[in-house]
Design a protein around this motif. Structure first.
Motif, PDB file in Angstrom:
ATOM      1  N   TYR A   9       0.828  -1.207   0.000  1.00 34.32           N
ATOM      2  CA  TYR A   9       0.000   0.000   0.000  1.00 34.32           C
ATOM      3  C   TYR A   9       0.865   1.261   0.000  1.00 34.32           C
ATOM      4  CZ  TYR A   9      -3.269  -3.549   1.721  1.00 34.32           C
ATOM      5  OH  TYR A   9      -4.012  -4.685   1.889  1.00 34.32           O
ATOM      6  N   ALA A  60      -5.734   2.499  -2.617  1.00 37.48           N
ATOM      7  CA  ALA A  60      -5.540   1.537  -1.533  1.00 37.48           C
ATOM      8  C   ALA A  60      -5.030   2.215  -0.259  1.00 37.48           C
ATOM      9  CB  ALA A  60      -4.568   0.441  -1.963  1.00 37.48           C
ATOM     10  N   HIS A  61      -4.049   3.071  -0.413  1.00 35.59           N
ATOM     11  CA  HIS A  61      -3.489   3.766   0.745  1.00 35.59           C
ATOM     12  C   HIS A  61      -4.553   4.623   1.424  1.00 35.59           C
ATOM     13  CE1 HIS A  61      -0.785   6.557   2.927  1.00 35.59           C
ATOM     14  NE2 HIS A  61      -0.040   5.479   3.028  1.00 35.59           N
ATOM     15  N   ALA A 144      -6.522  -4.328  -0.934  1.00 34.62           N
ATOM     16  CA  ALA A 144      -6.805  -3.563   0.286  1.00 34.62           C
ATOM     17  C   ALA A 144      -8.255  -3.723   0.716  1.00 34.62           C
ATOM     18  CB  ALA A 144      -6.489  -2.082   0.061  1.00 34.62           C
TER      19      ALA A 144
END
Length: 168
Positions: A9, A60-61, A144
Motif C-alpha cells: 500500500y 488503496a493507501h 486492500a
C-alpha cells in the motif's frame, strides 16, 4: 503478512506521489511552452495519464488510512450488533466491487494491447501503457478492500469510546 501488505500500500502511494509530481512537471512545461513559444506534442495527454495514475495508485493507501468518504449518519443510529453486520455487508460488497473493477481494468489493458489501441491525440501512445497504472492501482485497491473485509469480519479493534479503529 501485515508488513508485506502495508509495504504494498505504501509503495503504491509513493508511486502515486511520483506521478503527481510528474503531473506538476507536465503542467509547468505546458505553461513554459506557452510563454516561450515552444510546443511539446501530446503534453496534455501525458498530463491526463499522470493524473489517472496518481488517482488510481492512491486508492488503496487512502482506504487503509480510513480517508475514503463514509456516510455514518445511519450507522450511528443503529445498535452495535446491527452496525457490525451492516459494516461487514458493506465491506463485503465493496471488496466484491473492487475485485470486479480490478478484473475489468486488467482485461481492458490486455484488450488494448491485443488490439493495438493507440491514443487519438497527436502523441499516438499505445493505450495499454498508461492503462497499466490504472490496472495496477485497481489491483492494489482490490487487495486492500479484501484485507479490510477480513479485518472487519474478524472484529476490528475498538477504541475506548466504542468506535472502530480505522487507522491500522
Amino acid at each position: 503478512m501485515r508488513r508485506s501488505l502495508d509495504f504494498l500500500y505504501d509503495s503504491a502511494a509513493a508511486l502515486a506521489a511520483f506521478f503527481l509530481f510528474a503531473l506538476l512537471v507536465m503542467v509547468l512545461l505546458s505553461i513554459l511552452g506557452r510563454q516561450l513559444n515552444f510546443n511539446v506534442p501530446g503534453i496534455d495527454a501525458y498530463a491526463g495519464y499522470m493524473m489517472a495514475a496518481s488517482g488510481f495508485l492512491a486508492l488503496a493507501h487512502t482506504l487503509k488510512r480510513g480517508e475514503h468518504i463514509r456516510v455514518t449518519l445511519v450507522l450511528s443510529s443503529l445498535g452495535a450488533g446491527v452496525r457490525r453486520w451492516l459494516e461487514r455487508w458493506a465491506m463485503g460488497a465493496g471488496a466484491l466491487l473492487a475485485v470486479l473493477f480490478a478484473f475489468y481494468c486488467v482485461r481492458l489493458v490486455w484488450q488494448s494491447w491485443a488490439f493495438h489501441d493507440i491514443s487519438t491525440s497527436n502523441d499516438a501512445t499505445p493505450l495499454w501503457i498508461p492503462q497499466l497504472s490504472m490496472a495496477l492501482g485497481a489491483l492494489v485497491f482490490a487487495v486492500a478492500a479484501v484485507d479490510e473485509f477480513f479485518i472487519e469480519w474478524n472484529g476490528r479493534p475498538q477504541r475506548a469510546d466504542g468506535e472502530a479503529l480505522r487507522h491500522e
